[in-house]
Design an enzyme around this catalytic site. Sequence first.
Site, PDB file in Angstrom:
ATOM      1  N   GLU A   1      25.769  51.911  44.422  1.00  0.00           N
ATOM      2  CA  GLU A   1      24.643  53.592  44.003  1.00  0.00           C
ATOM      3  C   GLU A   1      25.245  54.606  44.836  1.00  0.00           C
ATOM      4  O   GLU A   1      25.712  55.604  45.055  1.00  0.00           O
ATOM      5  CB  GLU A   1      23.290  53.413  44.737  1.00  0.00           C
ATOM      6  CG  GLU A   1      21.982  52.701  43.805  1.00  0.00           C
ATOM      7  CD  GLU A   1      21.653  54.262  43.127  1.00  0.00           C
ATOM      8  OE1 GLU A   1      22.864  54.531  42.749  1.00  0.00           O
ATOM      9  OE2 GLU A   1      20.585  53.883  42.718  1.00  0.00           O
TER      10      GLU A   1
ATOM     11  N   THR B   1      24.107  64.333  41.270  1.00  0.00           N
ATOM     12  CA  THR B   1      23.367  63.858  42.042  1.00  0.00           C
ATOM     13  C   THR B   1      23.137  64.931  43.659  1.00  0.00           C
ATOM     14  O   THR B   1      22.692  65.314  44.574  1.00  0.00           O
ATOM     15  CB  THR B   1      23.030  62.568  42.402  1.00  0.00           C
ATOM     16  OG1 THR B   1      22.684  62.048  41.378  1.00  0.00           O
ATOM     17  CG2 THR B   1      22.080  61.806  43.239  1.00  0.00           C
TER      18      THR B   1
END
Lengths: 306, 306
Positions: free
Chosen positions: B128, B181
């Site tokens: 991630e 993001t």
Amino acid sequence: MKDIKIFSPATVANVSCGFDVLGFCLDTVGDEMLIRKTENKGIFITKIEGYDLPLKTEDNVAGVSALALYEDAKPNCGFEIEIYKKIKPGSGIGSSSASASGAVYAINELLGKPYNKTQLTRFAMKGEALASGSEHADNIAPALFGGFTLVKSTTPLDILQLPTPSELYATIIHPQIEVKTSEARAILPNHIPLKDAITQWSNVGSLVHALHINDYELLGKTLNDVIVEPYRSQLIPSFDAVKKAAISIGALGCGISGSGPSIFALSKGQKMATRVENTIHDVYSKTGIDFYTFTCKINTEGIKVI
Amino acid sequence: MKDIKIFSPATVANVSCGFDVLGFCLDTVGDEMLIRKTENKGIFITKIEGYDLPLKTEDNVAGVSALALYEDAKPNCGFEIEIYKKIKPGSGIGSSSASASGAVYAINELLGKPYNKTQLTRFAMKGEALASGSEHADNIAPALFGGFTLVKSTTPLDILQLPTPSELYATIIHPQIEVKTSEARAILPNHIPLKDAITQWSNVGSLVHALHINDYELLGKTLNDVIVEPYRSQLIPSFDAVKKAAISIGALGCGISGSGPSIFALSKGQKMATRVENTIHDVYSKTGIDFYTFTCKINTEGIKVI
């Protein structure tokens, strides 16, 4: 039923991570109130023992709360209220809330329970507003509902009753100093770091989960306040020493009760709670400040008829 | 066991009120991965179908996660990874997380499960970090644990598995636009109003309570984000129209999935979820933006061996 005598308990608001929304109800320590139906219409405070508080209905927290209910219910009678005040006003363990919620609870009983507990909370919040300037419910809700409560919202009023692990005990230390709720509010910042808020809401969610799954260890890990405590603890002498000692000896967690100055600790089992009480008693004995301590079970019933 | 084929599901992070901490796992939609033990030591991505992603281990989310586990376990073998990517990268429903958690889950199975799910989460967070720049676990946790999860803390890593009401269905709409993001993070303020934070943590606590007591109506009332959504919804065309339509037709709640652009809705029962899907399909058809929608049950198992 023409009169009723009740025990209206002390409560702990905020519970570290849940500023303004979480609370729990204490056992053993609380006010007693005697409420009597009268033919004369109106709300009358006829006696207050224990502390010097106003007898005039509109100036008294119990009176204002009772009036809010009374004006809504419009009954064909009046009520006399006698207050045997055991919880010191300004102690941070819901003194005004005990008076406010006790008055509306008792009158509701005498009227045949026309209101549910959420409606009673709404009336009692009028008393809290007199005491602190804002209609908060985080002490009223645990006093009326018992156990742990979460104020989901105040507009509309939505109170959630959370489960209470059966071996949970609270220890309270009340340093006999004055911390005004208004001062304790004023010290808080209007804006807080997003990252701290994330920590806080993760702890609130985890605390609710811990109560549901009866996980004392997890409960302890959630009793952490990164937002309010760093400010308000400055108003309470030796707060850090008390907290450190309580946790070292085995308390699950320790924090400020409401806006202080009382400090609460939670422990698993009465034996541990008493050890915690003895420990923080020793710590505070060195400060030269008057104080008292007590230990009790979490009260899952709330106000009781006695 | 020499090889394993798994389904690694899409996930919804944040769940309106629980920015950075809450998430839930979707069914039906997810990647497939085939992982094979090799005599050659190391981690090798040998095939990626579906989307154009790097084959080099160190540049691939699944590769980095697998390497983190591999370097800790130091097994006497290597692993080949084939990825059949079904979740579009950047869709906001945990595409990188599916690759990351799938890789570590599968290798752990092939090694005889030396690690628990929390440890696997820690390895997958390395992937991630490659994808988004920060080691967050709010998509990884629901992929590995299934159902609803709460990331109590990342240091130390503490994941709580929450109950999932059995009639809960999710509807997803993925507008085919790009929301990075990093951009979705940058748009957020560093500081937020204390009063909004209180609303948010009361909702997080109430959401956890609603899941425990199976209260769909309460769950709906907690799906409210006063902090992140007002900012991020600006990046998603017609977000407000979709949300309004979904709730009007009967969805419990509707919000941004992760950092978007996908939008999720939760409904009680498949029939309602399908009505919600049809409704938001109609709303988005008018935007001229490509999109797809789907409806599925909440996946309480997480990653599955197929």
